[in-house]
Design a protein around this motif. Structure first.
Motif, PDB file in Angstrom:
ATOM      1  N   ILE A 202       0.895  -1.164   0.000  1.00 37.65           N
ATOM      2  CA  ILE A 202       0.000   0.000   0.000  1.00 37.65           C
ATOM      3  C   ILE A 202       0.932   1.211   0.000  1.00 37.65           C
ATOM      4  N   VAL A 203       1.018   1.873  -1.134  1.00 37.35           N
ATOM      5  CA  VAL A 203       2.046   2.888  -1.338  1.00 37.35           C
ATOM      6  C   VAL A 203       1.447   4.276  -1.475  1.00 37.35           C
ATOM      7  N   ARG A 204       2.039   5.246  -0.792  1.00 39.60           N
ATOM      8  CA  ARG A 204       1.644   6.635  -1.036  1.00 39.60           C
ATOM      9  C   ARG A 204       2.328   7.079  -2.316  1.00 39.60           C
ATOM     10  N   LYS A 205       1.521   7.431  -3.309  1.00 38.86           N
ATOM     11  CA  LYS A 205       2.062   7.628  -4.654  1.00 38.86           C
ATOM     12  C   LYS A 205       3.090   8.764  -4.705  1.00 38.86           C
ATOM     13  N   ASP A 206       2.841   9.837  -3.943  1.00 37.42           N
ATOM     14  CA  ASP A 206       3.776  10.968  -4.067  1.00 37.42           C
ATOM     15  C   ASP A 206       5.074  10.758  -3.267  1.00 37.42           C
ATOM     16  N   ALA A 207       5.184   9.614  -2.592  1.00 37.01           N
ATOM     17  CA  ALA A 207       6.449   9.301  -1.911  1.00 37.01           C
ATOM     18  C   ALA A 207       7.430   8.607  -2.858  1.00 37.01           C
TER      19      ALA A 207
END
Ligand SMILES: *Cc1c(COP(=O)(O)O)cnc(C)c1O
Length: 358
Positions: A202-207
């Motif tokens: 589950i990835v924070r896209k802007d990271a």
């Protein structure tokens, strides 16, 4: 056959309805006349499963739009490397809470600079380090929320001044998580989310996109996000079973419902361990995991360990042998494990007490 109570640490017990629906799909996937393991992953019917599975993850964990969910091969162990490849530019920090945390740390050190921020190795990882300071110059801080081998757990979403990354292999979907506090949550599915063969992120896209290195295509989270986890052939079978497991979880009331059940199961088993003079717990009480319950024979009863192992087996209790680095016993009471299973183990411990109490 009488009921077997499965306490395996992983792969582990899955809900019966997920197993039954999978058996049907193995015979005939969605009325196509073709087995689940013979379909093309490019058939529209498969798209539906992928979309449903992704949507269920988002719904059950209340994942915000800032984050995306991907499904991968290679297990949590390959994601140790994904983490460093995708997030490590100058320096990373790791919390050393056991074998899995150390393995994640090792991969980062192979890629760049990584430091150990705090460790509980002085007491064989029987507690979660506290009162440490997270340096503000880290690219990310990595934690292992549930230490499967030692039965310790970080049960709250910590405040972190740098991007927070968590291996949640063995407590994902067991409790509510504030996903917005994490740059990445990842793990293997086989402890709570499904069968072996698929991992999740589950990835924070802007990271993403903040490192200067070349990231090999298959290790680039952006590729898997862009291609909706179908850059290459996904683990079709495992994702199908994971989807069925999530459908079951939703049907019983979702994350708050399962958390309440999990807390009750854990409390009842810990209460017995604390009460029963033959046994004692190994993890610090305030850090006790609600997923993996570790215990040993109490002082004066050490020589009964093999005897209890045999005794429990004869009571249809399977999978409670502790990891070799802790010894004793470990009952893994993941989502699909019921209070009835836990009660069977408690009854077995009480019967053993009657037979052997000095
Ligand atoms: C089991 C486990 C792993 C390893 O998972 P694989 O999918 O086998 O690589 C990593 N971290 C934790 C916390 C685990 O429990």
């Amino acid at each position: 056959m009488s009921k077997i109570h499965v306490f395996n640490a992983g792969p582990c017990l899955l809900p019966q309805v997920a197993i039954d629906n999978t058996i049907e799909a193995l015979k005939d996937f969605k009325g196509t006349g073709v087995s689940l393991i013979s379909i093309s992953h490019r058939t529209p019917g498969w798209d539906e499963v992928m979309n449903e599975c992704r949507a269920l993850w988002k719904e059950i964990l209340n994942i915000p739009d800032t984050h995306e969910v991907v499904f991968l091969g290679g297990g949590a162990s390959l994601e140790f490397l994904y983490v460093a490849m995708n997030f490590l530019e100058k320096k990373a920090g790791y919390l050393d809470t056991g074998v899995w945390a150390k393995k994640a740390y090792k991969e980062a050190k192979g890629i760049g600079e990584a430091i150990c921020v705090a460790s509980s190795s002085d007491k064989n990882y029987s507690y979660i380090p506290k009162g440490y300071e997270i340096p503000s110059d880290l690219d990310y801080f990595h934690i292992t929320t549930n230490n499967t081998i030692y039965g310790t757990e970080i049960k709250e979403d910590i405040d972190c001044p740098v991007p927070l990354i968590a291996d949640m292999s063995s407590d994902i979907l067991s409790r509510r998580v504030d996903v917005s506090k994490y740059a990445l949550i990842y793990g293997g599915a086989q402890k709570n989310a499904g069968p072996a063969g698929v991992a999740f992120a589950i990835v924070r896209k802007d990271a993403l996109g903040k490192v200067s290195r070349y990231i090999p295509t298959m290790l680039d989270y952006r590729v898997h996000i862009d291609k909706l986890s179908m850059f290459n052939t996904p683990p079709v079978f495992s994702i199908f079973v994971m989807n069925e497991t999530l459908k079951w979880l939703k049907s019983i009331g979702g994350i708050d419902a399962i958390h309440e059940i999990n807390v009750k199961k854990a409390e009842s088993l810990y209460a017995e361990i604390d009460r029963n003079p033959l046994f004692k717990g190994t993890a610090a009480k305030e850090d006790r995991s609600i997923m993996n319950v570790c215990f040993v024979m109490n002082d004066g009863y050490e020589d009964l360990q093999d005897e209890f192992m045999k005794f429990s087996k004869s009571h249809n209790i399977v999978g409670i042998k502790g990891h070799r680095s802790v010894g004793g016993f470990r009952a893994s009471i993941y989502n699909a494990c019921t209070q009835e299973d836990v009660d069977a183990l408690i009854a077995c411990m009480q019967e053993f007490e009657t037979l052997h109490k000095k």
